[in-house]
Design a protein around this motif. Sequence first.
Motif, short mmCIF file in Angstrom:
data_model
loop_
_atom_site.label_atom_id
_atom_site.label_comp_id
_atom_site.label_asym_id
_atom_site.label_seq_id
_atom_site.Cartn_x
_atom_site.Cartn_y
_atom_site.Cartn_z
N ARG A 36 31.38 18.61 13.33
CA ARG A 36 32.45 17.80 13.87
C ARG A 36 33.00 16.79 12.86
N TRP A 38 34.65 14.88 9.71
CA TRP A 38 35.72 15.13 8.74
C TRP A 38 35.20 14.94 7.32
N GLN A 54 37.90 18.22 6.26
CA GLN A 54 39.22 17.92 6.81
C GLN A 54 40.26 18.68 5.99
N GLN A 359 34.49 24.28 12.50
CA GLN A 359 34.85 22.88 12.77
C GLN A 359 35.34 22.74 14.22
N GLU A 360 34.58 21.99 15.00
CA GLU A 360 34.83 21.91 16.44
C GLU A 360 36.15 21.23 16.79
N ARG A 361 36.68 20.42 15.87
CA ARG A 361 37.94 19.73 16.15
C ARG A 361 39.16 20.61 15.84
#
Length: 449
Positions: A36, A38, A54, A359-361
């Motif tokens: 999760r 960045w 990110q 990446q969970e986001r």
Amino acid sequence: MTPPKPKSRPDRVSLWRYLKLFRQDLLSAQPQRLYRAWMAEFRTPFFRSYMINQPDLIDTVLKKRPDDFPKSSRISEGLRPLLGNSVFLTNGETWKRQRRIIDPAFEGGRLKDTFPAMREAAEACVERLRDKTGQQIECEEITSHAAADVIFRTLFSVPIENEIATEVFQKFRAYQRAQPLLNLAAFVPLPHWLPRFHSRNTRRSAQDIRSLIGRLTAERANAIEQGRAPDDLATKIMTTPDPYTGKRFSTDEMVDQVAIFFLAGHETSASALAWTLYLMALYPEWQNKVASEAQALDDHTFAAMSRLKISRDVFREALRLYPPVPMMVRQTTCPEQFRNREVRKGSQIVISPWHLHRQERLWDNPDAFDPARWSTENGKTCQREAYIPFSSGARVCTGAGFAMVEGPLILSMLLRAYKFETIPSKTPVPVAHLTVRSKDGIWLRMVER
């Protein structure tokens, strides 16, 4: 049902424990929160490293300012005995010169030219498995053999059964299992004159492999000089002059490049294909779709590849879940500021396809196997911004297009002939050696279709 991934470590462990885990398997050495985050910072007494997860930061490092973030010399130390000064390890003007010579061999129509050799290797793989129907097979061994065959046929126009090719393949299998991704120099700054603490077996294996590759390249150099060399990738690379200097690779330089072609083109493809076969066994409905679509290969021409859309999406999804190269490391050449954090000159910048692809986001249902995601808006966006199995920018893998033909082709050929089934007692656990492999192999039951 979700595909397996390694257990994450607790958020806080001692430095000694972390280094021990890192050398054994860098995937399970990482905490769960990195799926999760960045950005994350890791400090040692000797240097600092930052994992960036990110997309805009990764874009800065790989695409916008690649010269400011060269390959990490720390990571290179572990691979130097085998790869020498190959294009995978070099930086700056040396790397740019190497790419100017290598890239033309993989451009445009060259893929179409190499397709018959790829197809022959795929057919040979199918035939080798004829007497194994109804048995449990170890898939990494099968895909390693097939991928090595592709490399030797496309690079040197010889099948894997060639005496030197067979010996290189066998020695490389032992090397990749024994060689950790990192050695002591990755963690402790050593003066250039101090030995790099490679094990005796590592040095001997690397020397043996390079000696065998040297014989192949020397033979090809002689054939080129006598005007009797086949028109394959080795000939193309060895006869291409640098457009700036007019100089070609020497035989010694070519050994370095062939070593990385074999590592990148064989080791990574073998990893990706083995995991794809496991996913097909885990999701038989997708396996049946690929097998049905594979009838398009009754057409033996390169044009048939354009009709393998499901196979490409399946292979692309396997590369997302199990990227063969799980982490890439760059280093800063000047002070930087990432996410309002000061990053010193000489810091290590870790870019992890393994974590970025989950990446969970960013991704919808990131741990699920879903080849249909590539047709969704989220999938299309993430493919542009958060999908880097072959790296990205100036240092994107030269053979990315090659791999995206080879993988779906071999997968389709195998599934057209055979059905693969899971073995409940043998669930593979991913670990990172030179590439993402399974701790105890990938075992499946294979039956004739």
